[in-house]
Design a protein around this motif. Structure first.
Motif, mmCIF file in Angstrom:
data_model
loop_
_atom_site.group_PDB
_atom_site.id
_atom_site.type_symbol
_atom_site.label_atom_id
_atom_site.label_comp_id
_atom_site.label_asym_id
_atom_site.label_seq_id
_atom_site.Cartn_x
_atom_site.Cartn_y
_atom_site.Cartn_z
ATOM 1 N N SER A 1 0.836 -1.198 0.000
ATOM 2 C CA SER A 1 0.000 0.000 0.000
ATOM 3 C C SER A 1 0.873 1.251 0.000
ATOM 4 O O SER A 1 0.522 2.262 -0.589
ATOM 5 C CB SER A 1 -0.966 -0.003 1.183
ATOM 6 O OG SER A 1 -0.345 0.462 2.346
ATOM 7 N N GLY A 2 2.065 1.162 0.641
ATOM 8 C CA GLY A 2 2.983 2.301 0.613
ATOM 9 C C GLY A 2 3.473 2.557 -0.791
ATOM 10 O O GLY A 2 3.658 3.702 -1.212
ATOM 11 N N ILE B 1 1.794 1.992 -3.435
ATOM 12 C CA ILE B 1 0.684 2.454 -4.280
ATOM 13 C C ILE B 1 0.381 3.941 -4.034
ATOM 14 O O ILE B 1 -0.157 4.622 -4.900
ATOM 15 C CB ILE B 1 -0.570 1.579 -4.022
ATOM 16 C CG1 ILE B 1 -0.334 0.180 -4.590
ATOM 17 C CG2 ILE B 1 -1.813 2.165 -4.652
ATOM 18 C CD1 ILE B 1 -1.370 -0.830 -4.176
ATOM 19 N N GLU B 2 0.799 4.442 -2.859
ATOM 20 C CA GLU B 2 0.463 5.818 -2.500
ATOM 21 C C GLU B 2 0.806 6.861 -3.570
ATOM 22 O O GLU B 2 -0.018 7.731 -3.864
ATOM 23 C CB GLU B 2 1.112 6.200 -1.172
ATOM 24 C CG GLU B 2 0.617 7.546 -0.685
ATOM 25 C CD GLU B 2 1.116 7.877 0.711
ATOM 26 O OE1 GLU B 2 1.041 6.997 1.580
ATOM 27 O OE2 GLU B 2 1.573 9.003 0.918
ATOM 28 N N ILE C 1 -1.833 7.803 -6.111
ATOM 29 C CA ILE C 1 -2.894 8.742 -5.733
ATOM 30 C C ILE C 1 -2.436 10.174 -6.025
ATOM 31 O O ILE C 1 -3.187 10.988 -6.554
ATOM 32 C CB ILE C 1 -3.263 8.557 -4.245
ATOM 33 C CG1 ILE C 1 -3.694 7.115 -3.990
ATOM 34 C CG2 ILE C 1 -4.357 9.529 -3.834
ATOM 35 C CD1 ILE C 1 -3.917 6.778 -2.533
ATOM 36 N N TRP C 2 -1.155 10.448 -5.698
ATOM 37 C CA TRP C 2 -0.594 11.782 -5.988
ATOM 38 C C TRP C 2 -0.552 12.034 -7.500
ATOM 39 O O TRP C 2 -0.879 13.117 -7.971
ATOM 40 C CB TRP C 2 0.824 11.899 -5.421
ATOM 41 C CG TRP C 2 0.861 12.099 -3.947
ATOM 42 C CD1 TRP C 2 0.990 11.126 -3.003
ATOM 43 C CD2 TRP C 2 0.754 13.331 -3.232
ATOM 44 N NE1 TRP C 2 0.977 11.679 -1.753
ATOM 45 C CE2 TRP C 2 0.837 13.032 -1.862
ATOM 46 C CE3 TRP C 2 0.602 14.670 -3.625
ATOM 47 C CZ2 TRP C 2 0.774 14.010 -0.878
ATOM 48 C CZ3 TRP C 2 0.545 15.637 -2.648
ATOM 49 C CH2 TRP C 2 0.628 15.299 -1.295
ATOM 50 N N ALA D 1 -2.402 10.716 -9.782
ATOM 51 C CA ALA D 1 -3.756 10.928 -10.295
ATOM 52 C C ALA D 1 -4.213 12.348 -9.994
ATOM 53 O O ALA D 1 -4.822 13.015 -10.841
ATOM 54 C CB ALA D 1 -4.714 9.912 -9.678
#
Lengths: 252, 191
Positions: free
Chosen positions: A25-26, A28-29, A32-33, A35
């Motif tokens: 998940s780290g 994948i963070e 989000i930025w 996007a």
């Protein structure tokens, strides 16, 4: 890399079997930025001038985020958990009863942090490629540059941790990494700060981001030798300090 | 940013400290052994969260005041609204945190709920720039309503009707979150 340090990596890998959701998940963070930059505020910005070339804002942010995610993976791997093993669970005391030197412990931990940062960078490169944001094979440069970035920050994180005594100091860690993240030319070129642009050069992440940007575009310049030197120096000094301090703390 | 700062702090405050009130420090158990009832504990958590969220919001407001972007009367109101919308995000999280045994899920909440709200919730760019479904989703979040109110207050463009509507919406979230918290806190403390 010594054989002893490799054993430490093996130990780490056993531990990671339980921690993979957090690691993944780290990694994948940054998506989000990306996007938010691509579909959100990037649309209000248009294109950015990088050394005379105009690039779209999405293309501008991508390499910066790869460097930043390499940093964050490496720093978080070599700080909080390392302090726990160093001062509280006393894992290193137990490890040093085997024929392993403090230098091997430092090398092993730093390599583990560097691998995690490199994994973050590689995964994010794959994601960006999937979105069509990587234009050429030069994009693969993200992996070696990400590895160098992660190595430098893992060594710095490890050296920093050996000076800490309690977890309360880590309240500052997200503050430091967020400041580096926001002010290291990840989201804007240094020239955007006007006359204060030189401040950015004090950020080690700035050097990683600049190197990443020129390497991935295939526009390596003389200045990039300087950026490499900063990261190599960080790795070497960090490893030296961490080895010495671990010896002083553990072999008393 | 006033609303975003408030929400960030409230979302932290309603995860780890709430869990540790049951596990590590057991402060809620200690309080519950006195005549104080779970509903009062939840009320206390809510009031503290509101205050705690108002502090960083006020910090951002001071910066805005110094840079001359807004008037201080509007900014005071903006801080009040921001802390309310932070509470609307925080209380459902507190209800959830009271059901947990470990903190494992909290970093995931920060990463996949709080961070996307900060980046897409109307803080950095107008929601109209998003595709329709995403904009509709954003408008469900308390943060967006907080951002609308905070921005209008800071820019002195408040209208009575809008304030009533957005505040009523936030009140539903706060009341819902507090009701859920009373339920989960009671269940946990009854064990």
């Amino acid at each position: 890399m010594t054989a002893q340090a490799v054993h430490l990596l093996e130990r780490k890998q056993l531990w990671l079997r339980h921690a993979w959701p957090i690691i993944l998940s780290g990694a994948i963070e940054p998506l989000i930025w990306q996007a938010a930059a691509g579909y959100g505020f990037g649309r209000y910005i248009g294109s950015v001038d990088v050394g005379g070339r105009l690039v779209s804002y999405t293309d501008f942010v991508g390499p910066g985020l790869i460097a930043a995610t390499a940093m964050i993976g490496a720093v978080f791997d070599t700080t909080i958990d390392v302090l726990w093993r160093l001062r509280f669970s006393r894992t290193y005391d137990a490890i040093l009863s085997a024929p392993i030197l403090p230098r091997d412990v430092a090398l092993g931990e730093i390599s583990a942090g560097a691998l995690r940062g490199t994994f973050n960078a590689a995964l994010f490169l794959a994601v960006l490629t999937g979105f069509g944001a990587v234009r050429s094979w030069w994009g693969l440069m993200a992996i070696p540059v990400g590895a160098l970035t992660a190595l430098g920050f893992a060594a710095a994180g490890m050296a920093f941790t050996t000076y800490l005594r309690s977890f309360s100091a880590f309240e500052w860690l997200p503050t430091i990494t967020t400041m580096l993240f926001l002010f290291s030319a990840t989201f804007f070129p240094p020239s955007a700060l006007g006359r204060a642009h030189w401040v950015v050069e004090f950020s080690p992440l700035y050097h990683a981001v600049s190197l990443m940007r020129s390497a991935m575009a295939g526009h390596l310049q003389l200045a990039d030798v300087g950026h490499v030197a900063v990261l190599v120096a960080m790795a070497a000094v960090g490893l030296g300090i961490a080895s010495r301090r671990l010896g002083a703390l553990l072999l008393r | 940013m006033i609303a975003a700062a408030a929400m960030t702090v409230a979302s932290l405050e309603c995860c780890w400290p709430v869990l540790y009130g049951f596990t590590r420090f057991r402060s809620f158990e200690v309080i519950a052994s006195t005549p104080v009832r779970p509903a009062s504990i939840v009320g206390g958590v809510a009031m503290f969260t509101w205050l705690r969220a108002a502090m960083p919001a006020a910090g951002v407001a001071v910066v805005l005041l110094l840079t001359g972007e807004a008037r201080w009367g509007g900014l005071v109101l903006a801080v009040v609204f921001a802390a309310l919308s932070a509470l609307a995000t925080g209380m459902p999280l507190a209800a959830f945190a009271a059901t947990r045994l470990r903190q494992d899920s909290f970093p995931l909440i920060q990463r996949f709920v709080v961070l996307p709200m900060l980046l897409f919730g109307g803080v950095l760019f107008p929601v109209s720039g998003l595709p329709g479904w995403a904009a509709a989703l954003v408008k469900v979040t308390p943060l967006w309503h907080g951002v609308v109110l905070t921005r209008a207050a800071a820019l002195s463009s408040l209208s009575g009707r809008a304030v009533t509507e957005h505040l009523a919406y936030l009140a539903v979230w706060i009341a819902g979150g507090m009701a859920m918290s009373v339920w989960t806190f009671s269940k946990r403390l009854a064990r």
